[in-house]
Scaffold this active site. Structure first.
Site, PDB file in Angstrom:
ATOM      1  N   LYS A   1     -10.298 -35.321  -1.060  1.00 46.25           N
ATOM      2  CA  LYS A   1     -10.393 -33.866  -0.929  1.00 46.25           C
ATOM      3  C   LYS A   1     -11.835 -33.378  -1.113  1.00 46.25           C
ATOM      4  O   LYS A   1     -12.697 -34.118  -1.612  1.00 46.25           O
ATOM      5  CB  LYS A   1      -9.440 -33.220  -1.946  1.00 46.25           C
ATOM      6  CG  LYS A   1      -7.951 -33.431  -1.640  1.00 46.25           C
ATOM      7  CD  LYS A   1      -7.100 -32.758  -2.710  1.00 46.25           C
ATOM      8  CE  LYS A   1      -5.629 -32.719  -2.357  1.00 46.25           C
ATOM      9  NZ  LYS A   1      -4.832 -32.035  -3.416  1.00 46.25           N
TER      10      LYS A   1
ATOM     11  N   TYR B   1       0.397 -28.657   3.890  1.00 53.46           N
ATOM     12  CA  TYR B   1       1.094 -28.194   2.687  1.00 53.46           C
ATOM     13  C   TYR B   1       2.246 -27.241   3.017  1.00 53.46           C
ATOM     14  O   TYR B   1       2.603 -26.400   2.192  1.00 53.46           O
ATOM     15  CB  TYR B   1       0.096 -27.550   1.728  1.00 53.46           C
ATOM     16  CG  TYR B   1      -0.766 -28.563   1.002  1.00 53.46           C
ATOM     17  CD1 TYR B   1      -0.175 -29.659   0.365  1.00 53.46           C
ATOM     18  CD2 TYR B   1      -2.141 -28.453   0.950  1.00 53.46           C
ATOM     19  CE1 TYR B   1      -0.945 -30.609  -0.297  1.00 53.46           C
ATOM     20  CE2 TYR B   1      -2.926 -29.400   0.283  1.00 53.46           C
ATOM     21  CZ  TYR B   1      -2.313 -30.476  -0.335  1.00 53.46           C
ATOM     22  OH  TYR B   1      -3.071 -31.407  -0.985  1.00 53.46           O
TER      23      TYR B   1
ATOM     24  N   ASN C   1      -7.934 -31.620  -7.463  1.00 51.37           N
ATOM     25  CA  ASN C   1      -7.469 -32.898  -8.014  1.00 51.37           C
ATOM     26  C   ASN C   1      -7.822 -34.100  -7.142  1.00 51.37           C
ATOM     27  O   ASN C   1      -7.143 -35.113  -7.160  1.00 51.37           O
ATOM     28  CB  ASN C   1      -5.967 -32.828  -8.306  1.00 51.37           C
ATOM     29  CG  ASN C   1      -5.183 -32.470  -7.061  1.00 51.37           C
ATOM     30  OD1 ASN C   1      -5.737 -32.376  -5.976  1.00 51.37           O
ATOM     31  ND2 ASN C   1      -3.895 -32.311  -7.216  1.00 51.37           N
TER      32      ASN C   1
ATOM     33  N   HIS D   1      -5.254 -36.565  -2.059  1.00 54.65           N
ATOM     34  CA  HIS D   1      -3.893 -36.315  -1.590  1.00 54.65           C
ATOM     35  C   HIS D   1      -3.264 -37.637  -1.188  1.00 54.65           C
ATOM     36  O   HIS D   1      -3.939 -38.495  -0.611  1.00 54.65           O
ATOM     37  CB  HIS D   1      -3.898 -35.392  -0.360  1.00 54.65           C
ATOM     38  CG  HIS D   1      -2.565 -35.345   0.339  1.00 54.65           C
ATOM     39  ND1 HIS D   1      -1.536 -34.528  -0.083  1.00 54.65           N
ATOM     40  CD2 HIS D   1      -2.073 -36.062   1.388  1.00 54.65           C
ATOM     41  CE1 HIS D   1      -0.476 -34.737   0.691  1.00 54.65           C
ATOM     42  NE2 HIS D   1      -0.772 -35.666   1.593  1.00 54.65           N
TER      43      HIS D   1
ATOM     44  N   GLU E   1       2.712 -36.282   8.137  1.00 56.48           N
ATOM     45  CA  GLU E   1       1.307 -35.988   7.795  1.00 56.48           C
ATOM     46  C   GLU E   1       0.334 -36.826   8.633  1.00 56.48           C
ATOM     47  O   GLU E   1      -0.705 -36.328   9.067  1.00 56.48           O
ATOM     48  CB  GLU E   1       1.079 -36.243   6.303  1.00 56.48           C
ATOM     49  CG  GLU E   1       1.830 -35.257   5.412  1.00 56.48           C
ATOM     50  CD  GLU E   1       1.761 -35.599   3.934  1.00 56.48           C
ATOM     51  OE1 GLU E   1       1.075 -36.594   3.558  1.00 56.48           O
ATOM     52  OE2 GLU E   1       2.394 -34.878   3.138  1.00 56.48           O
TER      53      GLU E   1
HETATM   54  P1  IDP Z   1       0.642 -33.569  -5.305  1.00 56.68           P
HETATM   55  O1  IDP Z   1      -0.690 -33.456  -4.622  1.00 56.68           O
HETATM   56  O2  IDP Z   1       0.531 -34.301  -6.620  1.00 56.68           O
HETATM   57  O3  IDP Z   1       1.733 -34.104  -4.420  1.00 56.68           O
HETATM   58  P2  IDP Z   1       1.926 -30.962  -4.967  1.00 56.68           P
HETATM   59  O4  IDP Z   1       2.864 -30.370  -5.959  1.00 56.68           O
HETATM   60  O5  IDP Z   1       2.472 -31.481  -3.681  1.00 56.68           O
HETATM   61  O6  IDP Z   1       1.063 -32.082  -5.726  1.00 56.68           O
HETATM   62  O7  IDP Z   1       0.838 -29.839  -4.642  1.00 56.68           O
HETATM   63  C1  IDP Z   1      -0.049 -29.980  -3.561  1.00 56.68           C
HETATM   64  C2  IDP Z   1      -1.439 -29.617  -4.016  1.00 56.68           C
HETATM   65  O8  IDP Z   1      -1.476 -28.210  -4.313  1.00 56.68           O
HETATM   66  C3  IDP Z   1      -1.890 -30.287  -5.306  1.00 56.68           C
HETATM   67  O9  IDP Z   1      -2.435 -31.572  -5.082  1.00 56.68           O
HETATM   68  C4  IDP Z   1      -2.920 -29.326  -5.825  1.00 56.68           C
HETATM   69  O10 IDP Z   1      -4.187 -29.466  -5.166  1.00 56.68           O
HETATM   70  C5  IDP Z   1      -2.326 -27.983  -5.421  1.00 56.68           C
HETATM   71  N1  IDP Z   1      -1.517 -27.409  -6.509  1.00 56.68           N
HETATM   72  C6  IDP Z   1      -0.246 -27.744  -6.852  1.00 56.68           C
HETATM   73  N2  IDP Z   1       0.204 -26.991  -7.876  1.00 56.68           N
HETATM   74  C7  IDP Z   1      -0.812 -26.139  -8.167  1.00 56.68           C
HETATM   75  C8  IDP Z   1      -0.963 -25.094  -9.151  1.00 56.68           C
HETATM   76  O11 IDP Z   1      -0.070 -24.812  -9.949  1.00 56.68           O
HETATM   77  N3  IDP Z   1      -2.164 -24.463  -9.161  1.00 56.68           N
HETATM   78  C9  IDP Z   1      -3.172 -24.758  -8.289  1.00 56.68           C
HETATM   79  N4  IDP Z   1      -3.064 -25.713  -7.353  1.00 56.68           N
HETATM   80  C10 IDP Z   1      -1.911 -26.407  -7.297  1.00 56.68           C
HETATM   81 MG    MG Z   2       2.668 -33.290  -2.750  1.00 55.54          MG
END
Ligand code: IDP
Ligand code: MG
Length: 153
Positions: free
Chosen positions: A10, A50, A113, A116, A127
């Site tokens: 990312k 997403y 984070n 992905h 995807e």
């Molecule tokens: P993942 O990447 O671990 O699968 P997901 O729940 O699918 O997590 O969420 C997709 C992405 O959205 C996350 O990697 C993160 O960058 C962002 N994200 C998820 N939850 C939050 C939140 O509560 N606040 C801000 N960003 C979030």
């Molecule tokens: Mg996810």
């Protein structure tokens, strides 16, 4: 049967010079890189990636984050790679991710984070198609495949 997953380094990881570190973890694990593109994506494409999160509070923020700067999109292949990569990435938020994982070792943010990874075979199929056509995925054999994937049973 080898499985494929979409891994994205990312924008924060690119800006923080962590692309090599993250690639290196998959490389050393023995996963096979079969496609890669360095690009800056539109908010539309980020929204498609997403789409399951559309309507959630963080949706707009994550779409803007993904489209804000270049990223590196890859397809990695190995038996069981989807779950394996998720374990290597760690929990979604850096401050909760276990030490030893990518997110646990290099971040403590909530939304930023670093990486992905597809979460199921269905997500991976959908995807990968958003970013790569079939002829952009390279079919080859690693020279050390017998050692990497050897089975003694
Ligand atoms: P993942 O990447 O671990 O699968 P997901 O729940 O699918 O997590 O969420 C997709 C992405 O959205 C996350 O990697 C993160 O960058 C962002 N994200 C998820 N939850 C939050 C939140 O509560 N606040 C801000 N960003 C979030
Ligand atoms: Mg996810």
């Amino acid at each position: 049967m080898a499985e494929r997953t979409l891994i994205i380094i990312k924008p924060d990881a690119i800006q923080r010079h962590l692309a090599g570190e993250i690639i290196s973890r998959f490389e050393k694990k023995g996963v096979k890189l079969v496609a890669a593109k360095f690009m800056q994506i539109s908010e539309e494409l980020a929204g498609q990636l997403y789409s399951v999160h559309r309507g959630k509070a963080f949706f707009e923020g994550v779409v803007k984050y993904l489209a804000s700067a270049p990223l590196l999109v890859m397809v990695w292949e190995a038996e069981g790679v989807i779950d394996m990569a998720r374990r290597m990435m760690g929990a979604t938020f850096g401050y909760e991710a276990e030490a030893g994982t990518i997110r646990g070792d290099f971040g403590c943010s909530r939304g930023y984070n670093l990486v992905h990874g597809s979460d199921s075979p269905e997500s991976a199929g959908r995807e990968i198609k958003l970013f790569f056509s079939a002829d952009e995925i390279v079919d080859y054999t690693l020279a050390d495949a017998d050692w990497l994937y050897g089975k003694n049973d």
